[in-house]
Design a protein around this motif. Structure first.
Motif, PDB file in Angstrom:
ATOM      1  N   TYR A  30      -9.000  -0.661  -2.038  1.00  0.00           N
ATOM      2  CA  TYR A  30      -8.026  -0.242  -3.032  1.00  0.00           C
ATOM      3  C   TYR A  30      -8.340  -0.965  -4.350  1.00  0.00           C
ATOM      4  N   TYR A  32      -7.763  -2.382  -8.270  1.00  0.00           N
ATOM      5  CA  TYR A  32      -6.761  -2.995  -9.139  1.00  0.00           C
ATOM      6  C   TYR A  32      -7.318  -3.177 -10.546  1.00  0.00           C
ATOM      7  N   ASP A  37      -4.198  -9.211 -10.672  1.00  0.00           N
ATOM      8  CA  ASP A  37      -3.479  -8.264  -9.819  1.00  0.00           C
ATOM      9  C   ASP A  37      -3.904  -8.424  -8.354  1.00  0.00           C
ATOM     10  N   VAL A  38      -5.209  -8.587  -8.138  1.00  0.00           N
ATOM     11  CA  VAL A  38      -5.717  -8.794  -6.789  1.00  0.00           C
ATOM     12  C   VAL A  38      -5.168 -10.094  -6.207  1.00  0.00           C
ATOM     13  N   VAL A  41      -1.604  -9.850  -4.965  1.00  0.00           N
ATOM     14  CA  VAL A  41      -1.438  -9.174  -3.676  1.00  0.00           C
ATOM     15  C   VAL A  41      -1.818 -10.102  -2.532  1.00  0.00           C
ATOM     16  N   ASP A  44       1.091 -12.285  -1.843  1.00  0.00           N
ATOM     17  CA  ASP A  44       2.174 -11.597  -1.139  1.00  0.00           C
ATOM     18  C   ASP A  44       1.707 -10.194  -0.754  1.00  0.00           C
ATOM     19  N   PRO A  45       1.114 -10.035   0.431  1.00  0.00           N
ATOM     20  CA  PRO A  45       0.562  -8.749   0.861  1.00  0.00           C
ATOM     21  C   PRO A  45       1.594  -7.635   1.001  1.00  0.00           C
ATOM     22  N   THR A  46       2.886  -7.976   0.998  1.00  0.00           N
ATOM     23  CA  THR A  46       3.892  -6.929   1.115  1.00  0.00           C
ATOM     24  C   THR A  46       4.049  -6.140  -0.184  1.00  0.00           C
ATOM     25  N   LYS A  47       3.450  -6.649  -1.287  1.00  0.00           N
ATOM     26  CA  LYS A  47       3.579  -5.980  -2.580  1.00  0.00           C
ATOM     27  C   LYS A  47       2.701  -4.749  -2.688  1.00  0.00           C
ATOM     28  N   SER A  48       1.525  -4.785  -2.057  1.00  0.00           N
ATOM     29  CA  SER A  48       0.610  -3.654  -2.162  1.00  0.00           C
ATOM     30  C   SER A  48      -0.424  -3.754  -1.041  1.00  0.00           C
ATOM     31  N   ILE A  50      -4.338  -4.401   0.515  1.00  0.00           N
ATOM     32  CA  ILE A  50      -5.515  -5.219   0.294  1.00  0.00           C
ATOM     33  C   ILE A  50      -6.746  -4.572   0.887  1.00  0.00           C
TER      34      ILE A  50
END
Length: 579
Positions: A30, A32, A37-38, A41, A44-48, A50
């Protein structure tokens, strides 16, 4: 929404101009706009997203749907049901911990828990599925971290008293994990009965078409992990920036930890295409489960009425094992799977199964097409005799998975297979009485030690450690001699008191030829022959699998080879008395 509607609409809602059908996002990566931005994420992996090793948009939609169906707050798909079972335990247990599991669960899970996890330093404490609350409570240890069971056991079809098991688990401050594969959330939602974590092999009814292998773990979001018993949840995770899961992800710390830590490290995540296929199955799950149950109940009644089965287990069938619990937990049906033990044992079961035309003989279950399996030869082949008995399995047991064909065609297929079973294939089984068993136990004991029967060993627990006389629901008696829990001599495995006319049949004989230099095997055989002759038996027929290690003993004592069996026949009496 009602559950039928959730099957169609949960998980994916198209926006203006977007596809009506959930799309396949066939990408591992994905993009970014910036390095920051990377980094955000990763913090906090719940934001988007990886990487598709542990999350994918297509799979995410399926996870949301299954969580909604089970009444959980979040879910994580896995590449197989076994992976779901493994991660559900590893997420909260580590070396030095223990957990409790029902002894009648799926054979692959028994191996996973009893062998593989044991090598990792995690102990599985086995408890009978029908244990009382007192017995279940007594199994807990200070290091016990979870309790595991199946709503409907595969293939024994025992029904777990989920509410009682949840009560015991919570009394000891640990979660109840339930494998809900056979029931599906259409027939039972364990979270409503107190379960904390629910898992599935999605390869079964959820898929329903045998086109993908997968599993899922659902977090109820209801268990309190802050008791101090689970530092893995309440203390900083050094592998993930010191995150404390119960603080940052209080809504579902269990499933977030499973994804961020275990899925990251193990990578047992399903492909997007597999999740797309799974979703197609989920969309028709409610409709299919209703028909499976309707067909299976008719088939179970038919098999029972033939009189050619020792027993038929289908909890929705009145009089079947687990019927009362099924009325409580599974009022709308107990899946399409039936277990029955055919009269005549293993050989007759194999003959019957090979005579089926419509039903597929395959290592699968819960398909739209009817399929059949012999558990003792396949899914539970690696289990010991004692484990087989605990799991409710004998040589004649057949797992019959009723499909969505017209039920008249399914029954016609069964009729054709039953017609191939001749009277000589089905010998009347007589349950061994205490009068039958006691002399045999004494014979074994005397043959090994030369001492008389010891009244001290009549205590059940003490007795099991020394001479085991275990009668299963297939009228089988397993006899062995133990010393301080170390097997030092074995006489018989699964004696079946079958008799056709004046013959006595012993199936799956296993004799140790020389136990500690005592010539135990030969002596035992002579004693058994003498005992049977005195009880009016003219001829003894002993059958055993070719691969048994005592083969050379059999060859030296008059056994003859036949296809896949070794047979010993001997005239032992005149039959005056009769059984």
């Amino acid at each position: 929404m009602k559950i039928e509607t959730k099957c169609l609409h949960e998980g994916y809602t198209p926006k203006n101009g977007e596809p009506r059908v959930m799309p396949i996002v066939q990408s591992t990566t994905y993009v970014y706009d910036s390095t920051d931005d990377v980094a955000a994420v990763f913090d906090d992996p719940t934001k988007s997203l990886i990487y598709s090793r542990f999350e994918n948009p297509t799979t995410d939609c399926v996870e949301k749907k299954i969580a909604a169906l089970e009444g959980g707050v979040a879910a994580m798909c896995t590449s197989s049901g076994q992976a779901a079972s493994l991660l559900s335990i590893l997420n909260i247990c580590e070396a030095g911990d223990s957990f409790i599991a029902s002894s009648s669960i799926y054979g692959g899970t028994i191996n996973l828990f009893g062998v593989t996890l044991k090598r990792m330093g995690i102990e599985c404490i086995w408890v009978d599925h029908d244990a009382t609350e007192e017995q279940l409570n007594s199994a807990f240890k200070p290091n016990t971290k979870a309790v595991f069971g199946e709503t409907l056991a595969n293939p024994a079809l025992t029904v777990l008293d989920i509410e009682m098991w949840a009560k015991a688990a919570h009394a000891h401050g640990v979660p109840l994990i339930i494998d809900n594969t056979f029931a599906t959330p259409i027939l039972c939602r364990p979270i409503e009965w107190g379960a904390d974590i629910v898992i599935h092999s999605t390869s079964k009814y959820m898929d329903g078409h045998a086109v993908q292998v997968g599993g899922v773990i659902v977090d109820s979001g209801k268990f309190d992990w802050t008791s101090g018993k689970f530092p893995c949840m309440t203390e900083p995770d050094e592998s993930y920036h010191g995150i404390v899961y119960t603080e940052k992800y209080a809504f579902a710390p269990y499933i977030v930890k499973a994804r961020m830590q275990l899925m990251r490290d193990f990578g047992c995540y399903p492909a997007a295409n597999s999740s797309f296929l799974l979703n197609l199955g989920l969309e028709t799950l409610a409709v299919r489960m209703k028909q499976y149950c309707e067909n299976a109940l008719k088939v179970a009644k038919y098999i029972k009425d033939t009189g050619k089965a020792e027993f038929v287990t289908y909890p929705a069938l009145e009089g079947s094992k687990g019927h009362e619990l099924a009325k409580k937990y599974l009022p709308n049906g107990t899946s399409g799977v039936i277990s029955f033990s055919i009269k005549g044992g293993r050989d007759t079961a194999v003959k019957f199964m090979d005579s089926l035309k419509l039903a597929s003989n395959e290592v699968h279950v819960a398909d739209i097409r009817t399929c059949v399996l012999h558990p003792a030869s396949a899914t539970h082949r690696q289990l010991t005799d004692e484990q087989l008995v605990a799991a409710g399995i004998d040589g004649g047991l057949i797992r019959f998975s009723v499909g969505l064909e017209n039920v008249e065609d399914i029954i016609a297929d069964l009729e054709g297979a039953f017609a191939k079973i001749k009277p000589e294939d089905i010998m009347e089984l007589k349950r061994l009485s205490a009068d039958d068993i006691e002399p045999i136990k004494s014979v074994i004991f005397d043959a090994f030690t030369g001492e008389p029967w010891n009244d001290e060993w009549k205590n059940p627990e003490q007795f099991h450690r020394y001479i085991s006389g275990l009668i299963s629901n297939a009228n089988s008696l397993s006899l062995g001699l133990f010393e301080e829990e170390r097997l030092v001599g074995a006489a018989l495995g699964r004696i079946k008191n079958w008799y056709s006319g004046d013959q006595f049949w012993i199936d799956d004989l296993c004799i140790v030829s020389d136990c500690q230099g005592k010539g135990f095997g030969s002596q035992f055989l002579e004693l058994i022959e003498d005992y049977l002759a005195k009880n009016g038996i003219k001829k003894i027929v002993l059958l055993t699998e070719r691969e048994y290690p005592a083969y050379r003993f059999y060859a030296a004592n008059g056994f003859t080879e036949k296809p896949n069996r070794i047979v010993y026949e001997k005239e032992v009496g005149n039959g005056d008395k009769g059984c």
